[in-house]
Design an enzyme around this catalytic site. Sequence first.
Site, PDB file in Angstrom:
ATOM      1  N   TYR A  48      70.183  38.703  53.126  1.00  0.00           N
ATOM      2  CA  TYR A  48      70.084  37.681  52.091  1.00  0.00           C
ATOM      3  C   TYR A  48      71.115  37.962  51.009  1.00  0.00           C
ATOM      4  CZ  TYR A  48      68.193  34.692  48.426  1.00  0.00           C
ATOM      5  OH  TYR A  48      68.051  33.734  47.444  1.00  0.00           O
ATOM      6  N   ASP A  62      71.485  35.217  35.251  1.00  0.00           N
ATOM      7  CA  ASP A  62      71.294  34.261  36.342  1.00  0.00           C
ATOM      8  C   ASP A  62      70.894  32.902  35.771  1.00  0.00           C
ATOM      9  OD1 ASP A  62      70.944  33.141  38.842  1.00  0.00           O
ATOM     10  OD2 ASP A  62      68.920  33.963  39.109  1.00  0.00           O
ATOM     11  N   ASP A  89      72.074  32.080  48.451  1.00  0.00           N
ATOM     12  CA  ASP A  89      71.514  31.302  47.350  1.00  0.00           C
ATOM     13  C   ASP A  89      72.609  30.395  46.788  1.00  0.00           C
ATOM     14  OD1 ASP A  89      70.437  30.360  44.984  1.00  0.00           O
ATOM     15  OD2 ASP A  89      69.947  32.329  44.168  1.00  0.00           O
ATOM     16  N   ASP A  91      72.006  27.976  44.562  1.00  0.00           N
ATOM     17  CA  ASP A  91      71.522  27.422  43.294  1.00  0.00           C
ATOM     18  C   ASP A  91      71.218  25.919  43.441  1.00  0.00           C
ATOM     19  OD1 ASP A  91      71.557  29.863  42.079  1.00  0.00           O
ATOM     20  OD2 ASP A  91      73.443  29.570  41.041  1.00  0.00           O
ATOM     21  N   HIS A 116      70.098  27.883  50.602  1.00  0.00           N
ATOM     22  CA  HIS A 116      69.036  27.091  49.988  1.00  0.00           C
ATOM     23  C   HIS A 116      69.537  26.415  48.719  1.00  0.00           C
ATOM     24  CE1 HIS A 116      68.013  30.280  47.020  1.00  0.00           C
ATOM     25  NE2 HIS A 116      67.997  31.135  48.018  1.00  0.00           N
ATOM     26  N   GLU A 118      68.117  24.274  45.379  1.00  0.00           N
ATOM     27  CA  GLU A 118      66.867  24.183  44.620  1.00  0.00           C
ATOM     28  C   GLU A 118      66.787  22.919  43.783  1.00  0.00           C
ATOM     29  OE1 GLU A 118      67.593  27.069  40.839  1.00  0.00           O
ATOM     30  OE2 GLU A 118      67.969  27.924  42.823  1.00  0.00           O
ATOM     31  N   CYS A 126      66.603  32.010  36.404  1.00  0.00           N
ATOM     32  CA  CYS A 126      65.874  32.797  37.390  1.00  0.00           C
ATOM     33  C   CYS A 126      64.523  32.161  37.655  1.00  0.00           C
ATOM     34  CB  CYS A 126      65.698  34.225  36.889  1.00  0.00           C
ATOM     35  SG  CYS A 126      64.633  35.238  37.947  1.00  0.00           S
ATOM     36  N   ARG A 161      64.648  24.780  48.294  1.00  0.00           N
ATOM     37  CA  ARG A 161      63.806  25.594  47.403  1.00  0.00           C
ATOM     38  C   ARG A 161      63.222  24.679  46.333  1.00  0.00           C
ATOM     39  NH1 ARG A 161      65.794  30.568  43.416  1.00  0.00           N
ATOM     40  NH2 ARG A 161      64.734  29.744  41.572  1.00  0.00           N
ATOM     41  N   GLU A 191      59.138  28.719  45.485  1.00  0.00           N
ATOM     42  CA  GLU A 191      59.398  29.805  44.552  1.00  0.00           C
ATOM     43  C   GLU A 191      58.197  30.089  43.660  1.00  0.00           C
ATOM     44  OE1 GLU A 191      60.588  32.481  43.958  1.00  0.00           O
ATOM     45  OE2 GLU A 191      62.559  32.287  43.022  1.00  0.00           O
ATOM     46  N   ASN A 213      59.595  35.010  48.668  1.00  0.00           N
ATOM     47  CA  ASN A 213      60.481  35.805  47.821  1.00  0.00           C
ATOM     48  C   ASN A 213      59.689  36.952  47.215  1.00  0.00           C
ATOM     49  OD1 ASN A 213      62.333  36.852  46.045  1.00  0.00           O
ATOM     50  ND2 ASN A 213      62.400  35.053  44.706  1.00  0.00           N
TER      51      ASN A 213
END
Length: 299
Positions: A48, A62, A89, A91, A116, A118, A126, A161, A191, A213
């Site tokens: 990952y 983040d 990731d 975002d 992914h 989101e 985050c 996500r 998440e 996660n």
Amino acid sequence: MLYAQTPAHEKRRLFRERLATGELLRFPGAFNPLSARLIERKGFEGVYISGAVLSADLGLPDIGLTTLTEVAARGQQIARTTELPAIIDADTGFGEPMNVARTIQTLEDAGIAGAHIEDQVNPKRCGHLDGKAVVDEDTALKRIRAAVDARRDPNFLVMARTDIRAVDGLDAATDRARKLVDAGADAIFPEAMRSLEEFAAVRAAVDVPILANMTEFGKSDLFSVDQLRDVGVNIVIWPVSLLRIAMGAAERALDTLIDEGHLTPRLGEMQHRADLYDLIDYESYNHFDTNVFTFRIDR
């Protein structure tokens, strides 16, 4: 030597086949290419690549400050060093739906097996911090449709996500998960789930793989692989764990240098030079170099 021998499209195909078995796949977070190779060496099923790790590596929080170029470049560096599939990731996709489309194709070109996207408002934060905001349903679905329409390799995994659990509750999360699947998502990343029962509720709501996660110091308890398998989770990630452990060890080493002026007490905690050379396959490079520069031409 150099990079992985398995082409990116083949990694994606094999990953899809294994994911379809329903078994739980373990994807520790790699903070650099060398750690990805170690993950492979230890027998895990995938790697990952965390946005939080990428931003931290640049000394940034983040909160959506990294660019597609930075993320894709680091993703490529990591993915090409291992035979394992890499999930990254992405975002919020770095912009509007057209940007999402470009993001997917760029990550395909970087050799990534899946990404992914989101549903947070951009700039994001985050997923385990308070004060998150999510986009409306229409915007969330457009992002996923754009990602699915843009991919050229049908085996590239488009994962959706959703962060809506922390904003509107579990029912909203399961409802959005179903609609994201209807929009074309191949997998769901719910998440900041609070319990195994919440993971089980998402599992019951959709008929695609789901991801858990297991990040430390967050909203979710740190459930074991067996516990997550029992409620139907298909992929589990530990996104920042190796970075946290490595940075903790680095801090202790620096404190030892300050206190004692040398690192002799820490030698037992270090990766030995021989192990490092073995991990990077130093001998193959040496053999290749010798073959190149010591050949003779018969006359």
